[in-house]
Write a protein that holds these residues in place. Structure first.
Motif, PDB file in Angstrom:
ATOM      1  N   ASP A  39       5.462  -8.251  11.316  1.00  0.00           N
ATOM      2  CA  ASP A  39       6.850  -7.833  11.144  1.00  0.00           C
ATOM      3  C   ASP A  39       6.879  -6.409  10.609  1.00  0.00           C
ATOM      4  O   ASP A  39       6.403  -6.151   9.504  1.00  0.00           O
ATOM      5  N   LEU A  40       7.438  -5.478  11.396  1.00  0.00           N
ATOM      6  CA  LEU A  40       7.639  -4.140  10.844  1.00  0.00           C
ATOM      7  C   LEU A  40       8.906  -4.134  10.011  1.00  0.00           C
ATOM      8  O   LEU A  40       8.887  -3.784   8.833  1.00  0.00           O
ATOM      9  N   ALA A  41      10.029  -4.529  10.577  1.00  0.00           N
ATOM     10  CA  ALA A  41      11.278  -4.700   9.810  1.00  0.00           C
ATOM     11  C   ALA A  41      12.257  -5.415  10.716  1.00  0.00           C
ATOM     12  O   ALA A  41      12.222  -5.257  11.941  1.00  0.00           O
ATOM     13  N   GLY A  43      15.644  -5.614   9.344  1.00  0.00           N
ATOM     14  CA  GLY A  43      16.880  -5.342   8.616  1.00  0.00           C
ATOM     15  C   GLY A  43      17.584  -4.066   9.037  1.00  0.00           C
ATOM     16  O   GLY A  43      18.512  -3.633   8.354  1.00  0.00           O
ATOM     17  N   PHE A  62       1.026   4.312  11.367  1.00  0.00           N
ATOM     18  CA  PHE A  62       0.153   3.606  10.435  1.00  0.00           C
ATOM     19  C   PHE A  62      -0.542   2.410  11.070  1.00  0.00           C
ATOM     20  O   PHE A  62      -1.442   1.830  10.473  1.00  0.00           O
ATOM     21  N   HIS A 180      16.710  -0.918   0.398  1.00  0.00           N
ATOM     22  CA  HIS A 180      16.905  -2.071  -0.483  1.00  0.00           C
ATOM     23  C   HIS A 180      17.290  -1.666  -1.904  1.00  0.00           C
ATOM     24  O   HIS A 180      17.981  -2.402  -2.605  1.00  0.00           O
TER      25      HIS A 180
ATOM     26  N   PHE C  14      10.321  -5.009  -2.676  1.00  0.00           N
ATOM     27  CA  PHE C  14      10.816  -4.101  -1.628  1.00  0.00           C
ATOM     28  C   PHE C  14      11.932  -4.714  -0.776  1.00  0.00           C
ATOM     29  O   PHE C  14      12.557  -4.008   0.015  1.00  0.00           O
ATOM     30  N   ILE C  16      13.165  -7.097   2.438  1.00  0.00           N
ATOM     31  CA  ILE C  16      12.582  -7.100   3.776  1.00  0.00           C
ATOM     32  C   ILE C  16      13.476  -6.395   4.801  1.00  0.00           C
ATOM     33  O   ILE C  16      13.229  -6.501   5.994  1.00  0.00           O
ATOM     34  N   ARG C  17      14.514  -5.659   4.332  1.00  0.00           N
ATOM     35  CA  ARG C  17      15.332  -4.961   5.328  1.00  0.00           C
ATOM     36  C   ARG C  17      14.635  -3.705   5.857  1.00  0.00           C
ATOM     37  O   ARG C  17      14.889  -3.287   6.970  1.00  0.00           O
ATOM     38  N   ASP C  18      13.785  -3.101   5.053  1.00  0.00           N
ATOM     39  CA  ASP C  18      13.148  -1.822   5.375  1.00  0.00           C
ATOM     40  C   ASP C  18      11.720  -2.044   5.854  1.00  0.00           C
ATOM     41  O   ASP C  18      11.161  -3.111   5.685  1.00  0.00           O
ATOM     42  N   PRO C  19      11.106  -1.013   6.440  1.00  0.00           N
ATOM     43  CA  PRO C  19       9.751  -1.205   6.982  1.00  0.00           C
ATOM     44  C   PRO C  19       8.630  -1.042   5.957  1.00  0.00           C
ATOM     45  O   PRO C  19       7.480  -0.888   6.336  1.00  0.00           O
ATOM     46  N   PHE C  20       8.924  -1.089   4.655  1.00  0.00           N
ATOM     47  CA  PHE C  20       7.901  -0.785   3.659  1.00  0.00           C
ATOM     48  C   PHE C  20       6.776  -1.816   3.652  1.00  0.00           C
ATOM     49  O   PHE C  20       5.596  -1.467   3.636  1.00  0.00           O
ATOM     50  N   GLY C  22       6.043  -3.870   6.099  1.00  0.00           N
ATOM     51  CA  GLY C  22       5.391  -3.784   7.404  1.00  0.00           C
ATOM     52  C   GLY C  22       4.385  -2.653   7.478  1.00  0.00           C
ATOM     53  O   GLY C  22       3.298  -2.814   8.056  1.00  0.00           O
ATOM     54  N   VAL C  23       4.696  -1.518   6.874  1.00  0.00           N
ATOM     55  CA  VAL C  23       3.766  -0.385   6.897  1.00  0.00           C
ATOM     56  C   VAL C  23       2.538  -0.676   6.027  1.00  0.00           C
ATOM     57  O   VAL C  23       1.411  -0.311   6.396  1.00  0.00           O
ATOM     58  N   LYS C  25       1.216  -3.566   5.684  1.00  0.00           N
ATOM     59  CA  LYS C  25       0.393  -4.432   6.527  1.00  0.00           C
ATOM     60  C   LYS C  25      -0.297  -3.634   7.630  1.00  0.00           C
ATOM     61  O   LYS C  25      -1.460  -3.911   7.968  1.00  0.00           O
ATOM     62  N   ALA C  26       0.392  -2.641   8.185  1.00  0.00           N
ATOM     63  CA  ALA C  26      -0.228  -1.792   9.207  1.00  0.00           C
ATOM     64  C   ALA C  26      -1.455  -1.087   8.641  1.00  0.00           C
ATOM     65  O   ALA C  26      -2.505  -1.022   9.291  1.00  0.00           O
ATOM     66  N   LEU C  29      -4.272  -3.697   8.296  1.00  0.00           N
ATOM     67  CA  LEU C  29      -4.875  -4.081   9.586  1.00  0.00           C
ATOM     68  C   LEU C  29      -5.672  -2.930  10.195  1.00  0.00           C
ATOM     69  O   LEU C  29      -6.600  -3.171  10.972  1.00  0.00           O
ATOM     70  N   ASP C  39       2.758 -13.177   2.987  1.00  0.00           N
ATOM     71  CA  ASP C  39       3.859 -12.776   2.122  1.00  0.00           C
ATOM     72  C   ASP C  39       4.027 -13.797   1.009  1.00  0.00           C
ATOM     73  O   ASP C  39       4.347 -14.959   1.293  1.00  0.00           O
ATOM     74  N   ARG C 130       1.749   1.816  -0.060  1.00  0.00           N
ATOM     75  CA  ARG C 130       1.092   2.168   1.210  1.00  0.00           C
ATOM     76  C   ARG C 130      -0.181   2.982   0.996  1.00  0.00           C
ATOM     77  O   ARG C 130      -1.202   2.733   1.651  1.00  0.00           O
TER      78      ARG C 130
END
Lengths: 259, 259, 259
Positions: A39-41, A43, A62, A180, C14, C16-20, C22-23, C25-26, C29, C39, C130
């Motif tokens: 999941d990137l986002a 929201g 990233f 957020h 954070f 979960i609306r924003d990509p923080f 997700g980044v 996790k990127a 990975l 999570d 990040r």
């Protein structure tokens, strides 16, 4: 040629209260149980292409090379808009053809999805995330589908509204996201602002000096910083700038020199 | 016999602000590190069996055969209600015995969980998601537990309230979910509505013609469509029908012929 | 020595609306495609160390031995606060040095992260989740980094505010979390309350008897129970205690004997 890494990043405006994202993942795991789904986002503001594109543009680098980025912000579902796949040296981007991929289109080859060949059947009129985008993304990520077989080459729709304007000593932009914490995130690159001597950020009738970090001001005070997106952001330390300034998406922002 | 696919879908009304879903996943990974855990949804209205059942009924068929579906909407936790496992040709469904599995019970064999054998110890009185349902789901998904060893055969509780009523030329139902966009989602199957000539949807004192897609109306206008759940939905194009009509879960809906 | 299990649990404030998330996790990975990323929760109140620490303290023991716990509740980002790794017999904990790891510090060895060696470059001033915490967690989880190479030994900051007070026949504590259902969750251990005869919970000017389960009262009624965190909680059966009592984080709570 880049190899598919078996990873799909998923960016939508679906929120997470409903089973829509979960069903897209079910479809992808039905195609290849071993895919990594990240999941990137979810929201992004409903049907806000500017915020969706901003999230993608600041995040995709990233991920590992060979990632497939699945982006479903789709106000035109049920109209004649195309589904597209864009290929870059970094990987693949699967989305509706509405400009949400703007950030990567400059260096990309683009094909329109041959929906008759690649979609689930029956094809719904309202949920192409499940029926078109997820199966194409999963087949690309697993190596079952190669880019040249997606469909015909295509000239994609471009997104115009996210650009900034530099006139004289002032850079004009807009709030493109409210995070957020209530931080007001603009599309003005930090590197542009830093070229000005003693930069001052103006929004909502207030002027705020650009600092190097939140730690430079007292708790509860307005502060402008270059954020993790590498753009100018206005925050309230340990508080919400959106609440304090009563501002939201689209609010105009300018940066000028205070020297 | 269906083989376990090593996949667990997770559907709850826990929301995602708290660590409840995360702890259930921790319990499952402690049993088998290689399980695939997929969030179906966690935003069903608190303790709303109708919405939980609706999410499951419209989503489960997209998962691979052999998936274990873990469903925790559990208003009766701490009472004497049983925990059950239902087996169908598609896979397994683990849930409290309160009707939330209604959609699959018609074709299922059902066993009550022998809690003394299968639960974590100590067993809490308030979080059977962690202590009972998660360990049973993980053991089924990994092949460590077979259905016949779950516990005794059991006649499950049925859910009555989600049914629709067709009297004469009118189909009566209800709003069973309000999604992230404010779309009002009913339990009236699109295929039933489509049998009527020029179908008209009535709710909240308004009448709205059923169209084939959102794209048929202007932005800001009420529209009724058959949605991705394959049920009738009332939406405002690029807006929120729940806000415009001031309606929520349980609101009565009817579809009649406008010919 | 504990072996890394290839699992990272992720706990942040954070949302979960924003990509923080997700980044982060990127980034992980990109270091090791085969890591399991779980999570734990992302809904801790913004910059609330007490709630973050409470979530961790009540959850970490359910993960497999050898898990790396990545905890990013970081009001001091951009100041001189250190990043730390704590090692226990259960695994590793990666976090800012602000007390959010209080629950496990008693038995841990602690090292400060050598940021110059281990962070992404360029290092941002606003998103160490990040740039610092995610890469250190991923390298520990994959076995690419061992604890002794993290950086120098370090005496960590401790968190004082989450303690309870037992004076005479009364135990004093506070509401440390308000969950998705509006349940008011305190830091008073159930085992302490159970030592009192006929325990009574006092908060917001109300007194509520401690029961063994929600099922002991009627729908809509206030009830105090020992919850799944094993602490005292005040709930409204099938409702929201936070709404009924107009209470939130930090509200004082006491338990006394009613005998």
């Amino acid at each position: 040629m880049t190899q598919a890494a078996g990873i799909v990043s998923v960016l939508t405006d679906f929120g997470i209260r409903d089973p829509f994202v979960g069903v897209m993942k079910a479809v992808m795991l039905s195609i290849d149980r071993d895919l990594r789904l990240v999941d990137l986002a979810h929201g992004a503001r409903a049907q806000d292409l500017v915020e969706g594109e901003f999230f993608l543009s600041t995040s995709h680098r990233f991920f590992p090379t060979g990632t497939v980025h699945l982006v479903v912000v789709d106000p035109g579902v049920g109209t004649e808009r195309k589904a597209i796949v864009a290929q870059t040296s970094a990987g693949w981007f699967v989305a509706p053809d509405n400009g949400v991929l703007e950030c990567i289109l400059g260096d990309a080859r683009v094909r329109a999805v041959d929906v008759a060949r690649h979609a689930l059947t029956p094809l719904s009129r309202t949920f192409h995330g499940r029926d078109v985008f997820a199966p194409v993304a999963a087949r690309l990520a697993s190596g079952q589908l190669c880019f040249d077989d997606v469909g015909p080459e295509h000239g994609p729709v471009r997104l115009e509204s996210s650009s900034i304007d530099s006139a004289g000593d002032e850079i004009s932009g807009a709030v493109v996201s409210v995070d957020h914490f209530g931080n007001l995130i603009t599309n003005i690159p930090g590197v542009e602002a830093a070229r000005l001597a003693e930069p001052i950020v103006r929004l909502g009738g207030r002027e705020v000096a650009l600092r190097s970090t939140y730690g430079n001001v007292q708790s509860g005070t307005l502060v402008a910083v270059v954020n993790a997106y590498e753009t100018v952001e206005v925050a309230v330390r340990n508080g919400s700038a959106a609440a304090v300034l009563s501002l939201a998406h689209g609010a105009p922002v300018a940066v000028r020199s205070g020297a």
